[in-house]
Design a protein around this motif. Sequence first.
Motif, PDB file in Angstrom:
ATOM      1  N   ASN A 106       1.077  -1.629  -0.667  1.00  0.00           N
ATOM      2  CA  ASN A 106       0.168   0.007   0.075  1.00  0.00           C
ATOM      3  C   ASN A 106       0.811   1.073  -0.328  1.00  0.00           C
ATOM      4  N   LYS A 165      -0.862  -5.704  -4.678  1.00  0.00           N
ATOM      5  CA  LYS A 165      -1.073  -4.381  -4.632  1.00  0.00           C
ATOM      6  C   LYS A 165      -2.557  -4.575  -4.167  1.00  0.00           C
ATOM      7  N   TYR A 209       4.178   1.301  -0.500  1.00  0.00           N
ATOM      8  CA  TYR A 209       5.176   2.625  -1.746  1.00  0.00           C
ATOM      9  C   TYR A 209       4.283   2.208  -3.135  1.00  0.00           C
ATOM     10  N   PRO A 210       4.074   3.142  -3.702  1.00  0.00           N
ATOM     11  CA  PRO A 210       3.324   2.940  -5.136  1.00  0.00           C
ATOM     12  C   PRO A 210       4.584   1.685  -5.745  1.00  0.00           C
ATOM     13  N   GLN A 211       5.630   1.646  -6.339  1.00  0.00           N
ATOM     14  CA  GLN A 211       6.298   1.149  -7.164  1.00  0.00           C
ATOM     15  C   GLN A 211       6.291   0.019  -5.975  1.00  0.00           C
ATOM     16  N   THR A 220       4.514  -3.372  -5.789  1.00  0.00           N
ATOM     17  CA  THR A 220       3.367  -4.103  -6.529  1.00  0.00           C
ATOM     18  C   THR A 220       3.152  -6.353  -5.603  1.00  0.00           C
TER      19      THR A 220
END
Length: 305
Positions: free
Chosen positions: A92, A138, A94-96, A98
């Motif tokens: 949740n 994710k 860290y955008p990078q 997956t």
Amino acid sequence: MAEGFKIDQRHGKSRVRVARVWRPHSGGHVMVEWEVDVSLFSDCLPSYTSDDNSSIVATDSMKNTVYGKAKECTEELTLERFALLLARHFTNYYPQVTGAIVSIVEKPWERVLIDGKPHSHGFKLGSELHTTEVTMKKCGAVNIISGLKNLSLLKTTQSGFEGFVRDKYTLLPDTRERIVATEVTSSWRYKFANISQIPPAPFCFRQRYNEVKKVLSDTFFGPVDTGVYSPSVQNTLYLMATAVLNRFQEIEWVHLRMPNLHFLPVNMSSKENPNMVKFADDVYLPTSEPHGTIQATISRAMSKL
Ligand SMILES: O=c1[nH]c(=O)c2[nH]c(=O)[nH]c2[nH]1
């Protein structure tokens, strides 16, 4: 794709050891000791192909997160729920990132009993290890595989092995009387496929672990006075796994690995003393090498409907 090559990668921190103590106002202290492995699937290809580390979540930060989250868990929780909480955080936050795999092994600290009374803050080490491996994407899709290690079981009778393939290399005689001993490693998949499907309390992963362990060992031994005859480790393994599947609907498959730890009959003789030790189901040579290894994964057959 990077410069004509394909990279399949993940990175993480292994063997992060943490112990957590809860000190409720009433009742005894509760403690757990965990060894945590974290591995993240993340979009950080430039770090492999160049000197650009700007998208790497440092494994040192992963390690610190384990301690930070342990601190935040003010209520006792199971290793499965801790693994889920960590995996949810990494995917949740860290955008990078997956996906995440969080594996935990719990050391078997057990509350000490003194004169039958549970000690408020004393623990001793038992033998079986409770394990879990949580994989999360994710979107919240999960795969929860829990298990146990080091469950050592032995029975002195009610085991045999006969009718197997005989050829020019076969020396083993048929028998209906032998010791059977093993050290069970097991894993099982919970069928909760998304974080939203995981049942809240009172469903308890630790209780399920204890129940699975009991079903496995009860099935191995059979009734206390008569036991149950085992014609092979293979058959006993099958009965153990199917007993778990019959009892717990939320378990999708069970994997069992059972070494056959041989106890060899001892016969000793010399010219002068031909019957020095003549085996009569009494003196054995316990061995660990080499040993047989029997393993299988058992799941429910799909319904024909
Ligand atoms: O229960 C057993 N299964 C085997 O496959 C095997 N092979 C062997 O030598 N002893 C045994 N025992």
